[in-house]
Design a protein around this motif. Structure first.
Motif, short mmCIF file in Angstrom:
data_model
loop_
_atom_site.label_atom_id
_atom_site.label_comp_id
_atom_site.label_asym_id
_atom_site.label_seq_id
_atom_site.Cartn_x
_atom_site.Cartn_y
_atom_site.Cartn_z
N LYS A 47 0.80 -1.22 0.00
CA LYS A 47 0.00 0.00 0.00
C LYS A 47 0.83 1.27 0.00
CE LYS A 47 -3.95 2.09 2.41
NZ LYS A 47 -4.90 1.94 3.52
N SER A 48 1.97 1.26 0.66
CA SER A 48 2.78 2.48 0.77
C SER A 48 3.63 2.74 -0.46
CB SER A 48 3.70 2.38 1.99
OG SER A 48 4.63 1.32 1.84
N PHE A 49 3.65 1.81 -1.41
CA PHE A 49 4.50 1.96 -2.60
C PHE A 49 3.75 2.72 -3.71
CE2 PHE A 49 6.77 -1.24 -0.36
CZ PHE A 49 8.09 -1.13 -0.77
N ALA A 50 4.44 3.72 -4.25
CA ALA A 50 3.92 4.41 -5.44
C ALA A 50 4.44 3.72 -6.69
CB ALA A 50 4.34 5.87 -5.42
N VAL A 51 5.66 3.17 -6.60
CA VAL A 51 6.27 2.45 -7.72
C VAL A 51 6.90 1.17 -7.18
CG1 VAL A 51 8.05 2.49 -9.52
CG2 VAL A 51 6.74 4.56 -9.03
N LEU A 52 6.58 0.05 -7.83
CA LEU A 52 7.17 -1.25 -7.45
C LEU A 52 7.36 -2.06 -8.71
CD1 LEU A 52 7.98 -3.20 -5.14
CD2 LEU A 52 5.62 -4.00 -5.11
N ALA A 53 8.54 -2.64 -8.87
CA ALA A 53 8.85 -3.41 -10.07
C ALA A 53 9.50 -4.73 -9.69
CB ALA A 53 9.75 -2.62 -11.00
N GLY A 54 9.55 -5.65 -10.68
CA GLY A 54 10.16 -6.94 -10.44
C GLY A 54 11.59 -7.04 -10.93
N THR A 55 11.90 -6.40 -12.09
CA THR A 55 13.24 -6.54 -12.67
C THR A 55 14.06 -5.25 -12.63
OG1 THR A 55 12.29 -6.11 -14.86
CG2 THR A 55 12.53 -8.43 -14.18
N GLY A 70 10.21 0.75 -4.94
CA GLY A 70 10.76 -0.56 -4.61
C GLY A 70 11.06 -1.43 -5.81
N LEU A 71 11.96 -2.39 -5.58
CA LEU A 71 12.35 -3.35 -6.60
C LEU A 71 12.61 -4.70 -5.94
CD1 LEU A 71 13.28 -4.02 -9.55
CD2 LEU A 71 15.60 -3.45 -8.78
N SER A 72 11.98 -5.74 -6.47
CA SER A 72 12.23 -7.10 -6.00
C SER A 72 11.59 -8.07 -6.99
CB SER A 72 11.63 -7.31 -4.60
OG SER A 72 11.88 -8.63 -4.14
N PRO A 73 12.31 -9.12 -7.40
CA PRO A 73 13.57 -9.64 -6.87
C PRO A 73 14.80 -9.17 -7.62
CG PRO A 73 12.57 -11.26 -8.29
CD PRO A 73 11.65 -10.09 -8.30
N GLY A 74 14.68 -8.14 -8.46
CA GLY A 74 15.83 -7.66 -9.22
C GLY A 74 16.96 -7.19 -8.33
N VAL A 227 1.85 2.56 -9.55
CA VAL A 227 2.21 1.70 -10.68
C VAL A 227 3.00 0.54 -10.09
CG1 VAL A 227 2.10 3.44 -12.47
CG2 VAL A 227 4.20 3.20 -11.18
N LEU A 228 2.39 -0.66 -10.11
CA LEU A 228 2.96 -1.83 -9.45
C LEU A 228 3.08 -2.96 -10.47
CD1 LEU A 228 0.71 -1.74 -6.23
CD2 LEU A 228 2.88 -0.55 -6.62
N ALA A 229 4.31 -3.33 -10.80
CA ALA A 229 4.57 -4.40 -11.76
C ALA A 229 5.10 -5.62 -11.02
CB ALA A 229 5.58 -3.93 -12.80
N ARG A 230 4.47 -6.77 -11.24
CA ARG A 230 4.85 -7.97 -10.50
C ARG A 230 6.16 -8.57 -11.00
NH1 ARG A 230 0.22 -12.25 -10.15
NH2 ARG A 230 2.04 -13.34 -9.28
N ASN A 231 6.26 -8.84 -12.29
CA ASN A 231 7.41 -9.60 -12.81
C ASN A 231 8.34 -8.79 -13.70
OD1 ASN A 231 6.40 -12.02 -11.61
ND2 ASN A 231 4.97 -12.23 -13.32
N GLY A 232 7.87 -7.67 -14.22
CA GLY A 232 8.65 -6.93 -15.19
C GLY A 232 9.20 -5.61 -14.68
N ALA A 233 9.41 -4.70 -15.63
CA ALA A 233 10.06 -3.42 -15.36
C ALA A 233 9.05 -2.28 -15.27
CB ALA A 233 11.07 -3.12 -16.46
N VAL A 234 9.48 -1.19 -14.65
CA VAL A 234 8.75 0.07 -14.67
C VAL A 234 9.66 1.10 -15.33
CG1 VAL A 234 7.77 1.96 -13.31
CG2 VAL A 234 7.31 -0.41 -12.65
N THR A 235 9.16 1.74 -16.38
CA THR A 235 9.95 2.72 -17.13
C THR A 235 9.27 4.08 -17.01
OG1 THR A 235 10.63 1.01 -18.71
CG2 THR A 235 10.95 3.30 -19.35
N LEU A 236 10.05 5.09 -16.57
CA LEU A 236 9.50 6.42 -16.29
C LEU A 236 10.23 7.48 -17.11
CD1 LEU A 236 9.40 6.04 -12.39
CD2 LEU A 236 7.54 5.58 -14.02
#
Length: 319
Positions: A47-55, A70-74, A227-236
């Motif tokens: 809930k506290s994350f504005a941006v979260l990505a996997g890679t 945040g980033l995990s598991p990258g 913007v929360l991505a489970r397995n991939g990337a977030v590009t800004l």
């Protein structure tokens, strides 16, 4: 006065009918109460994350993020572009235990949103809807697209929840908008995307995007939510993303003072009030005061049935 066996039999039949009617009404009341507004999607520690990505999280330009990043598991080094990107009202969690736990919570929330029913199937572009959408679950069997403006109407209910299920991707055209009216909150708007999501330049978006793969925001696109991505990337690219009003402790609106009830001299009865007013259903419709009428009728019938039982028993004793 003595009653014939036939009259006694008729009395028992009437008692059975009255009891069955009362039982049916009592069963109808909880069924009506179940047709309430969809509960919100619980994001847990995400809930506290504005941006979260996997890679990876890649930023170009003066992006502003209000909330955790945040980033995990990258790998920790896979977060790049901060600075010039800026994180306020939050912390950067690069491949740490907090980000890992947030990803687990995101999976739970994603699965919750994807399984919500009943659904209203939407086809075509969301920007071509003939009228504002009310609270509920909307499902697309293909790519979910938005060109122009989509309006979400809470009908005065600040707890109204909107869930969009995209069987494939989510594409928002440049300069498109999601407008919230009549009490709708970005905290209660969720976009469950089975593939990836892309927001065009200068788009103004509302709600939490939960994508199975990646999320990409073109230049100056803004998100009032997450913007929360489970397995991939977030590009800004010089974006503004904020979830400040959705995190614990944030104030979304000025609370209205609750009037203080004037005490009375009479004793307080066990049942102080019977709720009145419309109840919002999952499909956006409302039920009127049927609950009060049903409850009143059930109580009356139950009382009549009970009185009849007592009367019949007394008559049988006098036979």
């Amino acid at each position: 006065m003595k009653f014939s066996p036939k009259m006694l039999h008729l009395g028992r039949v009437r008692i059975g009918i009255a009891s069955a009617a009362a039982l049916g009404l009592f069963v109808a009341i909880p069924l009506s109460a179940q047709a309430a507004t969809q509960p919100t999607v619980n994001l847990g520690t995400a809930k506290s994350f504005a941006v979260l990505a996997g890679t990876t999280v890649t930023n170009t330009g003066a992006t502003k993020i209000s909330g955790d990043l945040g980033l995990s598991p990258g790998k920790a080094a896979a977060i790049t572009g901060f600075p010039p990107g800026l994180v306020t009202n939050g912390t950067k969690h690069a491949a740490d235990a907090v980000a890992a736990q947030a990803q687990l919570a995101l999976k739970t929330a994603y699965d919750d949103a994807s399984g919500r029913t009943p659904v209203t199937v939407v086809t075509g572009d969301l920007g071509t809807q003939p009228a504002p959408l009310v609270a509920g679950v909307y499902k697309s069997t293909e790519d979910l697209t938005l060109t122009g403006t989509l309006t979400l109407d809470a009908k005065g209910d600040p707890n109204a929840v909107f869930i969009f299920q995209a069987a494939r991707g989510l594409t928002v055209a440049s300069s498109s908008h999601v407008n919230l009216v009549n009490g709708a909150s970005p905290c209660n708007v969720f976009w469950q995307v089975t593939s990836s999501a892309t927001l065009g330049s200068d788009a103004s978006f509302r709600g939490t995007i939960m994508a199975l793969q990646s999320i990409s925001l073109d230049t100056r696109a803004t998100v009032d939510g997450r913007v929360l991505a489970r397995n991939g990337a977030v590009t800004l690219q010089a974006n503004t993303i904020g979830n400040a009003q959705c995190v614990v402790g944030a104030v979304a609106a000025t609370p209205t003072a609750t009037p203080t009830a004037t005490p009375t001299a009479t004793p307080t009865p066990q049942v102080t009030a019977i709720p009145t007013g419309a109840v919002r259903t999952g499909d956006g419709s409302t039920s009127g005061n049927n609950g009060l009428a049903l409850l009143t009728g059930a109580l009356l019938l139950a009382g009549v049935g009970g009185a009849t039982v007592v009367a019949v028993r007394r008559r049988r004793v006098n036979i």
